[in-house]
Design a protein around this motif. Sequence first.
Motif, PDB file in Angstrom:
ATOM      1  N   ALA A  15      15.820   7.615   4.720  1.00  0.00           N
ATOM      2  CA  ALA A  15      14.380   7.805   4.577  1.00  0.00           C
ATOM      3  C   ALA A  15      14.030   8.377   3.203  1.00  0.00           C
ATOM      4  O   ALA A  15      14.673   9.316   2.726  1.00  0.00           O
ATOM      5  CB  ALA A  15      13.860   8.728   5.679  1.00  0.00           C
ATOM      6  N   ALA A  16      13.017   7.779   2.585  1.00  0.00           N
ATOM      7  CA  ALA A  16      12.586   8.206   1.252  1.00  0.00           C
ATOM      8  C   ALA A  16      11.228   7.589   0.944  1.00  0.00           C
ATOM      9  O   ALA A  16      10.871   6.546   1.487  1.00  0.00           O
ATOM     10  CB  ALA A  16      13.593   7.762   0.192  1.00  0.00           C
ATOM     11  N   ALA A  17      10.507   8.230   0.052  1.00  0.00           N
ATOM     12  CA  ALA A  17       9.295   7.645  -0.531  1.00  0.00           C
ATOM     13  C   ALA A  17       9.673   7.100  -1.889  1.00  0.00           C
ATOM     14  O   ALA A  17      10.494   7.690  -2.598  1.00  0.00           O
ATOM     15  CB  ALA A  17       8.201   8.698  -0.675  1.00  0.00           C
TER      16      ALA A  17
ATOM     17  N   PHE B 299      -3.818   0.210 -14.288  1.00  0.00           N
ATOM     18  CA  PHE B 299      -2.611  -0.398 -13.734  1.00  0.00           C
ATOM     19  C   PHE B 299      -2.384   0.149 -12.331  1.00  0.00           C
ATOM     20  O   PHE B 299      -3.026   1.104 -11.907  1.00  0.00           O
ATOM     21  CB  PHE B 299      -1.393  -0.131 -14.638  1.00  0.00           C
ATOM     22  CG  PHE B 299      -0.996   1.317 -14.718  1.00  0.00           C
ATOM     23  CD1 PHE B 299      -0.036   1.850 -13.865  1.00  0.00           C
ATOM     24  CD2 PHE B 299      -1.584   2.147 -15.661  1.00  0.00           C
ATOM     25  CE1 PHE B 299       0.325   3.184 -13.941  1.00  0.00           C
ATOM     26  CE2 PHE B 299      -1.224   3.490 -15.749  1.00  0.00           C
ATOM     27  CZ  PHE B 299      -0.265   3.999 -14.888  1.00  0.00           C
ATOM     28  N   GLU B 300      -1.471  -0.490 -11.607  1.00  0.00           N
ATOM     29  CA  GLU B 300      -1.237  -0.118 -10.219  1.00  0.00           C
ATOM     30  C   GLU B 300       0.111   0.565 -10.027  1.00  0.00           C
ATOM     31  O   GLU B 300       1.105   0.197 -10.654  1.00  0.00           O
ATOM     32  CB  GLU B 300      -1.303  -1.351  -9.321  1.00  0.00           C
ATOM     33  CG  GLU B 300      -2.687  -1.944  -9.256  1.00  0.00           C
ATOM     34  CD  GLU B 300      -2.797  -3.084  -8.265  1.00  0.00           C
ATOM     35  OE1 GLU B 300      -1.761  -3.679  -7.883  1.00  0.00           O
ATOM     36  OE2 GLU B 300      -3.937  -3.374  -7.864  1.00  0.00           O
ATOM     37  N   VAL B 301       0.104   1.546  -9.128  1.00  0.00           N
ATOM     38  CA  VAL B 301       1.310   2.213  -8.652  1.00  0.00           C
ATOM     39  C   VAL B 301       1.352   1.937  -7.147  1.00  0.00           C
ATOM     40  O   VAL B 301       0.456   2.364  -6.422  1.00  0.00           O
ATOM     41  CB  VAL B 301       1.265   3.736  -8.900  1.00  0.00           C
ATOM     42  CG1 VAL B 301       2.499   4.412  -8.334  1.00  0.00           C
ATOM     43  CG2 VAL B 301       1.092   4.035 -10.379  1.00  0.00           C
ATOM     44  N   THR B 302       2.349   1.194  -6.712  1.00  0.00           N
ATOM     45  CA  THR B 302       2.456   0.845  -5.296  1.00  0.00           C
ATOM     46  C   THR B 302       3.474   1.769  -4.641  1.00  0.00           C
ATOM     47  O   THR B 302       4.572   1.959  -5.155  1.00  0.00           O
ATOM     48  CB  THR B 302       2.855  -0.629  -5.132  1.00  0.00           C
ATOM     49  OG1 THR B 302       1.904  -1.432  -5.840  1.00  0.00           O
ATOM     50  CG2 THR B 302       2.849  -1.046  -3.672  1.00  0.00           C
ATOM     51  N   VAL B 303       3.076   2.352  -3.505  1.00  0.00           N
ATOM     52  CA  VAL B 303       3.886   3.355  -2.828  1.00  0.00           C
ATOM     53  C   VAL B 303       4.417   2.792  -1.513  1.00  0.00           C
ATOM     54  O   VAL B 303       3.667   2.201  -0.728  1.00  0.00           O
ATOM     55  CB  VAL B 303       3.073   4.645  -2.576  1.00  0.00           C
ATOM     56  CG1 VAL B 303       3.921   5.700  -1.874  1.00  0.00           C
ATOM     57  CG2 VAL B 303       2.531   5.189  -3.897  1.00  0.00           C
ATOM     58  N   TYR B 304       5.719   2.988  -1.304  1.00  0.00           N
ATOM     59  CA  TYR B 304       6.418   2.491  -0.122  1.00  0.00           C
ATOM     60  C   TYR B 304       7.187   3.622   0.541  1.00  0.00           C
ATOM     61  O   TYR B 304       7.450   4.653  -0.066  1.00  0.00           O
ATOM     62  CB  TYR B 304       7.451   1.426  -0.520  1.00  0.00           C
ATOM     63  CG  TYR B 304       6.897   0.217  -1.200  1.00  0.00           C
ATOM     64  CD1 TYR B 304       6.528  -0.908  -0.476  1.00  0.00           C
ATOM     65  CD2 TYR B 304       6.761   0.186  -2.590  1.00  0.00           C
ATOM     66  CE1 TYR B 304       6.041  -2.041  -1.116  1.00  0.00           C
ATOM     67  CE2 TYR B 304       6.273  -0.935  -3.237  1.00  0.00           C
ATOM     68  CZ  TYR B 304       5.918  -2.047  -2.498  1.00  0.00           C
ATOM     69  OH  TYR B 304       5.433  -3.161  -3.130  1.00  0.00           O
ATOM     70  N   ALA B 305       7.607   3.352   1.776  1.00  0.00           N
ATOM     71  CA  ALA B 305       8.504   4.262   2.486  1.00  0.00           C
ATOM     72  C   ALA B 305       9.731   3.491   2.942  1.00  0.00           C
ATOM     73  O   ALA B 305       9.615   2.362   3.433  1.00  0.00           O
ATOM     74  CB  ALA B 305       7.807   4.860   3.702  1.00  0.00           C
ATOM     75  N   HIS B 306      10.883   4.082   2.754  1.00  0.00           N
ATOM     76  CA  HIS B 306      12.094   3.651   3.447  1.00  0.00           C
ATOM     77  C   HIS B 306      12.127   4.573   4.656  1.00  0.00           C
ATOM     78  O   HIS B 306      12.154   5.802   4.500  1.00  0.00           O
ATOM     79  CB  HIS B 306      13.316   3.844   2.564  1.00  0.00           C
ATOM     80  CG  HIS B 306      14.583   3.314   3.175  1.00  0.00           C
ATOM     81  ND1 HIS B 306      15.036   3.690   4.422  1.00  0.00           N
ATOM     82  CD2 HIS B 306      15.481   2.426   2.703  1.00  0.00           C
ATOM     83  CE1 HIS B 306      16.165   3.062   4.685  1.00  0.00           C
ATOM     84  NE2 HIS B 306      16.457   2.282   3.652  1.00  0.00           N
ATOM     85  N   THR B 307      12.114   4.023   5.856  1.00  0.00           N
ATOM     86  CA  THR B 307      11.950   4.853   7.043  1.00  0.00           C
ATOM     87  C   THR B 307      13.258   5.199   7.743  1.00  0.00           C
ATOM     88  O   THR B 307      13.228   5.824   8.803  1.00  0.00           O
ATOM     89  CB  THR B 307      10.995   4.176   8.047  1.00  0.00           C
ATOM     90  OG1 THR B 307      11.596   2.980   8.543  1.00  0.00           O
ATOM     91  CG2 THR B 307       9.644   3.885   7.410  1.00  0.00           C
ATOM     92  N   GLY B 308      14.380   4.809   7.159  1.00  0.00           N
ATOM     93  CA  GLY B 308      15.649   5.099   7.823  1.00  0.00           C
ATOM     94  C   GLY B 308      15.681   4.413   9.174  1.00  0.00           C
ATOM     95  O   GLY B 308      15.363   3.237   9.287  1.00  0.00           O
TER      96      GLY B 308
END
Length: 164
Positions: free
Chosen positions: A8-10, A25-34
């Motif tokens: 898990a991480a952002a 410009f764009e900053v796209t944010v994701y999650a790795h949810t484990g």
Amino acid sequence: LAAQFTEAAAFCTLPASPVEPGEVFEVTVYAHTGAFALSTFWIWLPIDLEKLEYVSFTQSSKYQAVTQDVGGANGEVLRFRAVGLLGSTTDAEVSGAAVYLFTVQLRVRASLPAGRYSSGLLSVFARQFINPGSNAFLENAPGAVLDARNTANAEGQLDVRAVE
């Protein structure tokens, strides 16, 4: 991009190509949810206000309304929070190695000279990830920024070119 994470991480992405002063410009944010589904998140994006300014954000269609506010001594920490999923969202849609959360639009300060900027420019921090059973599975964890360097970094790097 998500292959760089095993738990898990952002993480977020910055442009790989140079930007110009005054450009949005764009900053796209994701999650790795484990191994979990992500139903609630609280993400912080500290930015260097001398180089960047906040414009707006758009959110994933899987979550209840994402709220945004600022923190830090000078408002340099953009904070985003979603509490709960939309009724039609399944756990499978919010589980995995790259769950889309939101996209932030930032503007390069018009006065910023051409150059490469990284130290203190932008980072991502997972204040809290909570699963549908109300269990926090990630808290107070620095995330990673993916940029032109094509690796996970603690701070983002942005190349600013002169206006032509």
